[in-house]
Design an enzyme around this catalytic site. Sequence first.
Site, PDB file in Angstrom:
ATOM      1  N   THR A  26       0.832  -1.198   0.000  1.00 16.99           N
ATOM      2  CA  THR A  26       0.000   0.000   0.000  1.00 16.99           C
ATOM      3  C   THR A  26       0.870   1.253   0.000  1.00 16.99           C
ATOM      4  OG1 THR A  26      -1.984   1.016   0.913  1.00 16.99           O
ATOM      5  CG2 THR A  26      -0.450   0.064   2.515  1.00 16.99           C
ATOM      6  N   LYS A  35       3.397   1.378  -3.913  1.00 17.15           N
ATOM      7  CA  LYS A  35       2.785   0.587  -4.996  1.00 17.15           C
ATOM      8  C   LYS A  35       3.546   0.628  -6.318  1.00 17.15           C
ATOM      9  CE  LYS A  35      -1.968   0.653  -3.288  1.00 17.15           C
ATOM     10  NZ  LYS A  35      -3.384   0.760  -3.671  1.00 17.15           N
ATOM     11  N   ASP A  54      -6.562  -3.778  -7.430  1.00 20.63           N
ATOM     12  CA  ASP A  54      -7.401  -2.623  -7.070  1.00 20.63           C
ATOM     13  C   ASP A  54      -8.458  -2.346  -8.146  1.00 20.63           C
ATOM     14  OD1 ASP A  54      -6.249  -1.916  -4.586  1.00 20.63           O
ATOM     15  OD2 ASP A  54      -4.639  -0.830  -5.580  1.00 20.63           O
ATOM     16  N   GLY A  94      -5.454  10.360 -10.894  1.00 23.16           N
ATOM     17  CA  GLY A  94      -4.274   9.944 -10.133  1.00 23.16           C
ATOM     18  C   GLY A  94      -4.073   8.439 -10.229  1.00 23.16           C
ATOM     19  N   ALA A 140      -5.172   5.994  -8.307  1.00 19.76           N
ATOM     20  CA  ALA A 140      -6.378   5.172  -8.140  1.00 19.76           C
ATOM     21  C   ALA A 140      -7.189   5.160  -9.429  1.00 19.76           C
ATOM     22  CB  ALA A 140      -7.218   5.721  -6.986  1.00 19.76           C
ATOM     23  N   GLY A 163     -17.359   2.903  -1.353  1.00 24.78           N
ATOM     24  CA  GLY A 163     -16.002   2.437  -1.624  1.00 24.78           C
ATOM     25  C   GLY A 163     -15.543   1.209  -0.857  1.00 24.78           C
TER      26      GLY A 163
HETATM   27  P1  ATR Z   1      -4.397   8.502  -5.699  1.00 24.64           P
HETATM   28  O1  ATR Z   1      -3.341   7.455  -5.867  1.00 24.64           O
HETATM   29  O2  ATR Z   1      -5.173   8.385  -4.412  1.00 24.64           O
HETATM   30  O3  ATR Z   1      -5.288   8.601  -6.887  1.00 24.64           O
HETATM   31  P2  ATR Z   1      -2.933  10.857  -6.549  1.00 24.64           P
HETATM   32  O4  ATR Z   1      -2.180  10.059  -7.571  1.00 24.64           O
HETATM   33  O5  ATR Z   1      -2.213  11.870  -5.755  1.00 24.64           O
HETATM   34  O6  ATR Z   1      -3.614   9.897  -5.483  1.00 24.64           O
HETATM   35  O7  ATR Z   1      -4.178  11.551  -7.303  1.00 24.64           O
HETATM   36  C1  ATR Z   1      -5.149  12.293  -6.650  1.00 24.64           C
HETATM   37  C2  ATR Z   1      -6.258  12.680  -7.650  1.00 24.64           C
HETATM   38  O8  ATR Z   1      -7.301  13.314  -6.938  1.00 24.64           O
HETATM   39  C3  ATR Z   1      -5.807  13.647  -8.715  1.00 24.64           C
HETATM   40  O9  ATR Z   1      -6.616  13.459  -9.850  1.00 24.64           O
HETATM   41  C4  ATR Z   1      -6.115  14.992  -8.046  1.00 24.64           C
HETATM   42  O10 ATR Z   1      -6.275  16.054  -8.965  1.00 24.64           O
HETATM   43  P3  ATR Z   1      -4.990  16.805  -9.639  1.00 24.64           P
HETATM   44  O11 ATR Z   1      -4.421  15.867 -10.648  1.00 24.64           O
HETATM   45  O12 ATR Z   1      -5.563  18.025 -10.250  1.00 24.64           O
HETATM   46  O13 ATR Z   1      -4.069  17.088  -8.483  1.00 24.64           O
HETATM   47  C5  ATR Z   1      -7.420  14.659  -7.379  1.00 24.64           C
HETATM   48  N1  ATR Z   1      -7.769  15.465  -6.205  1.00 24.64           N
HETATM   49  C6  ATR Z   1      -7.261  15.350  -4.961  1.00 24.64           C
HETATM   50  N2  ATR Z   1      -7.883  16.189  -4.110  1.00 24.64           N
HETATM   51  C7  ATR Z   1      -8.834  16.818  -4.835  1.00 24.64           C
HETATM   52  C8  ATR Z   1      -9.811  17.809  -4.538  1.00 24.64           C
HETATM   53  N3  ATR Z   1      -9.943  18.293  -3.309  1.00 24.64           N
HETATM   54  N4  ATR Z   1     -10.618  18.222  -5.532  1.00 24.64           N
HETATM   55  C9  ATR Z   1     -10.481  17.740  -6.779  1.00 24.64           C
HETATM   56  N5  ATR Z   1      -9.571  16.818  -7.131  1.00 24.64           N
HETATM   57  C10 ATR Z   1      -8.757  16.361  -6.175  1.00 24.64           C
END
Ligand code: ATR
Length: 294
Positions: A77, A81, A117, A144, A146, A259
Site C-alpha cells: 500500500t 505501490k 485494485d 491519479g 487510483a 467504496g
Molecule cells: P491517488 O493514488 O489516491 O489517486 P494521486 O495520484 O495523488 O492519489 O491523485 C489524486 C487525484 O485526486 C488527482 O486526480 C487529483 O487532482 P490533480 O491531478 O488536479 O491534483 C485529485 N484530487 C485530490 N484532491 C482533490 C480535490 N480536493 N478536488 C479535486 N480533485 C482532487
Amino acid sequence: MNGTIRADAGPVIDSHTVLYGVIGDPIRHSKSPVMLNRAFRETGVNAVYAAFHVAPDRLAAFAEGARAMGMGGFNVTIPHKTAIMAFLDEIDPTAEAAGAVNTVVRREDKLIGFNTDGPGYVRSLKEEAGVELAGRRIVVLGAGGAARGILHALAQEEPAHIAIVNRTAARAEALAQSLPADVPKAALGPDDLREACADADIVINTTSAGMSPNTDELPLGIDAAWMKPGAVASDIVYNPMRTRFLMEAERAGCRTHGGLGMFIYQGAYAFEYWTGQAAPVAAMRETVIRALGQ
Ligand code: ATR
C-alpha cells in the site's frame, strides 16, 4: 477485542503456517490483517497475515527477506505501490497497465506483482450495484494512481464511452492516452463536468475529496442534480462509508455505490491469487465493517 492470539482459542500456528502481510508507511491503520486473517480462518487455510511498517529505503531489503523467509505473498500500500515494482521478478500485464502493484505472489523463488485494485473495484461495482458496464457511458472524476487502475479495468468491460475529468486537465489527457485505442474516450476539465454528467450512466469519484476529515467536500464541485435520475453514483472513498457526494446523489434519485467493496474485493482477489480458492467475501466484509466501527 484487541487481536491478541490466545493459547486456547483462535488459529493454531504451527511449523507449516505460511506468512502473508501488507507493507506500507504508515500501516497501523490498515484493516487488511483482520480481513485476510478472517478469510484464512474461514477457509481453513494454514496462514497468518501481519502488517509491516516498511520505510521506502528498506523496500529492497523487504523483498529479499520475503524471498528468504518464503512468505506466501504480500500486499503493498501507500507509498510503495510503484516503487516495489523494481524489486519484483515479474509484473502481470494488469499491474503493468495500472503502473502499480498492490499484490505480490511468491512462486518458488520468484516474486510476481499483480494489481487487484482496479479489478476489485469493477467486481464490486458489478456485484454490489448490479451494474452492467458494457455499452454504458462512464464519467471518472480524478486522474491519479487510483483512477489509473480503475480506468484500465473499466476499459476491459466494453463501455460506450469514458470521460476522465480532472482539476489538472493535462493529467486527464495523459491518462486517456494510456487507455486502449478502441475505447471511446475524452479528457475534460472541471468546466465540462456538468455536460458530461447529463448523459452519464455511471459517475465515479476516484479523488480523495469527501474523505474524513474533509467530509463537506464534493469532488470537483459536482452537483448531483446534474446526473440523470437512476444513474449510478460511485465513490471509492469508504471513510465515511456514505460520502456527501453519495448522499446528495441519493436525494437526486440516483443509485449509489460506496467504496468499501473495492477494498474488500481487492483483498478477495489477492486471497484467490494466493490460495487458488474462492474468497469468503461475506465473512471478510463483516469483519471489516466491525473493525471500522471500533
Ligand atoms: P491517488 O493514488 O489516491 O489517486 P494521486 O495520484 O495523488 O492519489 O491523485 C489524486 C487525484 O485526486 C488527482 O486526480 C487529483 O487532482 P490533480 O491531478 O488536479 O491534483 C485529485 N484530487 C485530490 N484532491 C482533490 C480535490 N480536493 N478536488 C479535486 N480533485 C482532487
